[in-house]
Design a protein around this motif. Structure first.
Motif, mmCIF file in Angstrom:
data_model
loop_
_atom_site.group_PDB
_atom_site.id
_atom_site.type_symbol
_atom_site.label_atom_id
_atom_site.label_comp_id
_atom_site.label_asym_id
_atom_site.label_seq_id
_atom_site.Cartn_x
_atom_site.Cartn_y
_atom_site.Cartn_z
ATOM 1 N N ILE A 24 -16.618 -38.685 20.668
ATOM 2 C CA ILE A 24 -16.443 -38.470 19.185
ATOM 3 C C ILE A 24 -16.101 -37.187 18.643
ATOM 4 O O ILE A 24 -15.119 -36.820 17.849
ATOM 5 N N ASN A 25 -16.761 -36.065 19.265
ATOM 6 C CA ASN A 25 -16.492 -34.876 18.954
ATOM 7 C C ASN A 25 -15.255 -34.314 19.330
ATOM 8 O O ASN A 25 -14.376 -33.824 18.680
ATOM 9 N N VAL A 26 -14.839 -34.538 20.519
ATOM 10 C CA VAL A 26 -13.684 -34.372 21.106
ATOM 11 C C VAL A 26 -12.244 -35.077 20.552
ATOM 12 O O VAL A 26 -11.235 -34.350 20.154
ATOM 13 N N ALA A 27 -12.587 -36.321 20.116
ATOM 14 C CA ALA A 27 -11.574 -36.960 19.565
ATOM 15 C C ALA A 27 -11.073 -36.438 17.991
ATOM 16 O O ALA A 27 -10.348 -36.322 17.727
ATOM 17 N N LEU A 28 -12.322 -36.037 17.391
ATOM 18 C CA LEU A 28 -12.142 -35.474 15.880
ATOM 19 C C LEU A 28 -11.575 -33.835 16.192
ATOM 20 O O LEU A 28 -10.680 -33.774 15.242
ATOM 21 N N PHE A 29 -11.850 -33.328 17.404
ATOM 22 C CA PHE A 29 -11.232 -31.965 17.350
ATOM 23 C C PHE A 29 -9.746 -32.207 17.718
ATOM 24 O O PHE A 29 -8.918 -31.343 16.861
ATOM 25 N N LEU A 30 -9.353 -33.196 18.383
ATOM 26 C CA LEU A 30 -7.952 -33.490 18.803
ATOM 27 C C LEU A 30 -7.082 -33.887 17.366
ATOM 28 O O LEU A 30 -6.039 -33.286 17.182
ATOM 29 N N VAL A 31 -7.706 -34.675 16.673
ATOM 30 C CA VAL A 31 -7.086 -35.141 15.264
ATOM 31 C C VAL A 31 -7.034 -33.838 14.278
ATOM 32 O O VAL A 31 -5.977 -33.688 13.829
ATOM 33 N N ILE A 32 -7.971 -33.135 14.464
ATOM 34 C CA ILE A 32 -7.952 -32.018 13.301
ATOM 35 C C ILE A 32 -6.544 -30.920 13.898
ATOM 36 O O ILE A 32 -5.886 -30.578 13.074
ATOM 37 N N ARG A 33 -6.761 -30.769 15.302
ATOM 38 C CA ARG A 33 -5.815 -29.862 15.665
ATOM 39 C C ARG A 33 -4.356 -30.222 15.664
ATOM 40 O O ARG A 33 -3.462 -29.603 15.279
ATOM 41 N N LEU A 34 -4.159 -31.563 15.972
ATOM 42 C CA LEU A 34 -2.747 -32.121 15.963
ATOM 43 C C LEU A 34 -2.453 -32.247 14.167
ATOM 44 O O LEU A 34 -1.179 -31.975 14.254
ATOM 45 N N ALA A 35 -3.231 -32.631 13.446
ATOM 46 C CA ALA A 35 -2.919 -32.475 11.926
ATOM 47 C C ALA A 35 -2.513 -31.074 11.583
ATOM 48 O O ALA A 35 -1.609 -30.762 10.693
ATOM 49 N N ASP A 36 -3.494 -30.077 12.171
ATOM 50 C CA ASP A 36 -3.000 -28.520 11.705
ATOM 51 C C ASP A 36 -1.673 -28.250 12.108
ATOM 52 O O ASP A 36 -0.903 -27.623 11.323
ATOM 53 N N VAL A 37 -1.332 -28.603 13.436
ATOM 54 C CA VAL A 37 0.004 -28.354 13.981
ATOM 55 C C VAL A 37 1.267 -28.970 12.902
ATOM 56 O O VAL A 37 2.321 -28.218 12.585
ATOM 57 N N LEU A 38 1.005 -30.274 12.685
ATOM 58 C CA LEU A 38 1.731 -31.106 12.015
ATOM 59 C C LEU A 38 2.121 -30.349 10.589
ATOM 60 O O LEU A 38 2.946 -30.241 9.913
ATOM 61 N N LEU A 39 0.794 -29.975 10.063
ATOM 62 C CA LEU A 39 1.018 -29.334 8.611
ATOM 63 C C LEU A 39 1.716 -28.050 8.735
ATOM 64 O O LEU A 39 2.561 -27.573 7.546
ATOM 65 N N MET A 40 1.361 -27.201 9.532
ATOM 66 C CA MET A 40 1.988 -25.974 9.374
ATOM 67 C C MET A 40 3.471 -26.114 9.637
ATOM 68 O O MET A 40 4.110 -25.009 9.114
#
Length: 292
Positions: A24-40
């Motif tokens: 759960i921790n790793v999955a949420l981390f990956l979602v956050i980082r991918l969303a961050d890249v997309l928004l940037m």
């Protein structure tokens, strides 16, 4: 890709609770980082959205997002942050499961995280040193929860040992005390909030261990609440109505034959003498038979 996702899902469902926490921790981390890249890529920032998952130091802001006391302990942004948290959770989580069950592990993880969050909030609003930070600081990461697991098993099984590179075998009790000392020395550092949360999680772990030695489980009430909530969403089996006959086939056929003979006798009497000649019991039997 579909096969890879299916394998991850299968491992998540078949794995123990410790591995599920890590997933759960790793999955949420990956979602956050991918969303961050997309928004940037579109010149946007993830920070305003991330604030809804982080635990705020300001009490009034917390009242607007009370869920953050749970979401923050599963939220990471930095790679090294989640790496070290998950390594400690895995190593000490395995040790924890040698002495306690998975339900207690989950309870300590949640309660340790909650304890750490509120100690962070209390300190930031109590000590003058943090006055300038009290309205704009946020907490994220599983560190407080991990510390609760570490100190829970370390203070319960004080003679347990681990092998450390360059140091050899060392009791986990002394390792836990060393980390607590480092956190105490860092409460005025740049990551003061994180170290305060560590201390809160550690204090809960010590409390949990002390109560378990006395035969009391601090996680019992929380696990009962979780069970009741999960039962609300669990699909209930369809009710099946079955009829069980208390008499044997022979008794049933014998009774039906006697009833038929009685009705035949009543009909013969009715034919000979009319309806007025029937008794009240015979009229009732005749009425019941007409409804079948």
């Amino acid at each position: 890709m579909a096969r890879f996702i299916a394998n991850l899902k299968e491992r998540f469902l078949s794995g123990d609770l410790l591995l599920r926490l890590i997933y759960i921790n790793v999955a949420l981390f990956l979602v956050i980082r991918l969303a961050d890249v997309l928004l940037m890529l579109f010149n946007y920032s993830l920070t305003p959205l991330l604030r809804y998952l982080e635990f705020p130091s300001a009490p009034l802001e917390f009242l607007w997002q009370p869920w953050s006391v749970l979401t923050y302990m599963f939220t990471h942004y930095d790679v090294l942050h989640i790496l070290f948290n998950m390594l400690w959770l895995y190593w000490f989580g395995r040790l924890f499961l040698n002495y306690f069950d998975a339900r207690k592990l989950f309870g300590v993880y949640l309660l340790g995280g909650i304890f750490g969050a509120f100690l962070f909030m209390l300190a930031y609003n109590l000590f003058p040193y943090y006055t300038n930070l009290a309205s704009c600081s946020y907490l994220l990461g599983a560190s407080a929860s991990v510390m609760a697991v570490v100190f829970g098993v370390s203070f319960y099984a004080r003679d347990a040992e681990v092998m450390l590179f360059l140091f050899g075998r060392i009791k986990i009790f002394y390792l836990a005390l060393l980390t607590l000392l480092l956190d105490l020395l860092s409460v005025t550092s740049g990551n003061a909030g994180g170290h305060l949360a560590h201390i809160g999680g550690a204090l809960f772990g010590i409390w949990f261990a002390a109560r378990m030695r006395a035969g009391r489980d601090l996680t019992y009430s929380l696990n009962r609440i979780i069970d009741k909530i999960s039962n609300l969403f669990r699909r209930k089996p369809k009710m099946r109505v079955t009829y069980k006959r208390t008499e044997t086939d022979y008794e049933y056929k014998s009774r039906k034959r006697d009833e038929e003979l009685q009705i035949d006798a009543i009909l013969d009497k009715l034919k000979r003498s009319g309806y007025q000649s029937l008794s009240s019991d015979e009229k009732r039997q005749l009425f019941d038979a007409s409804k079948k």
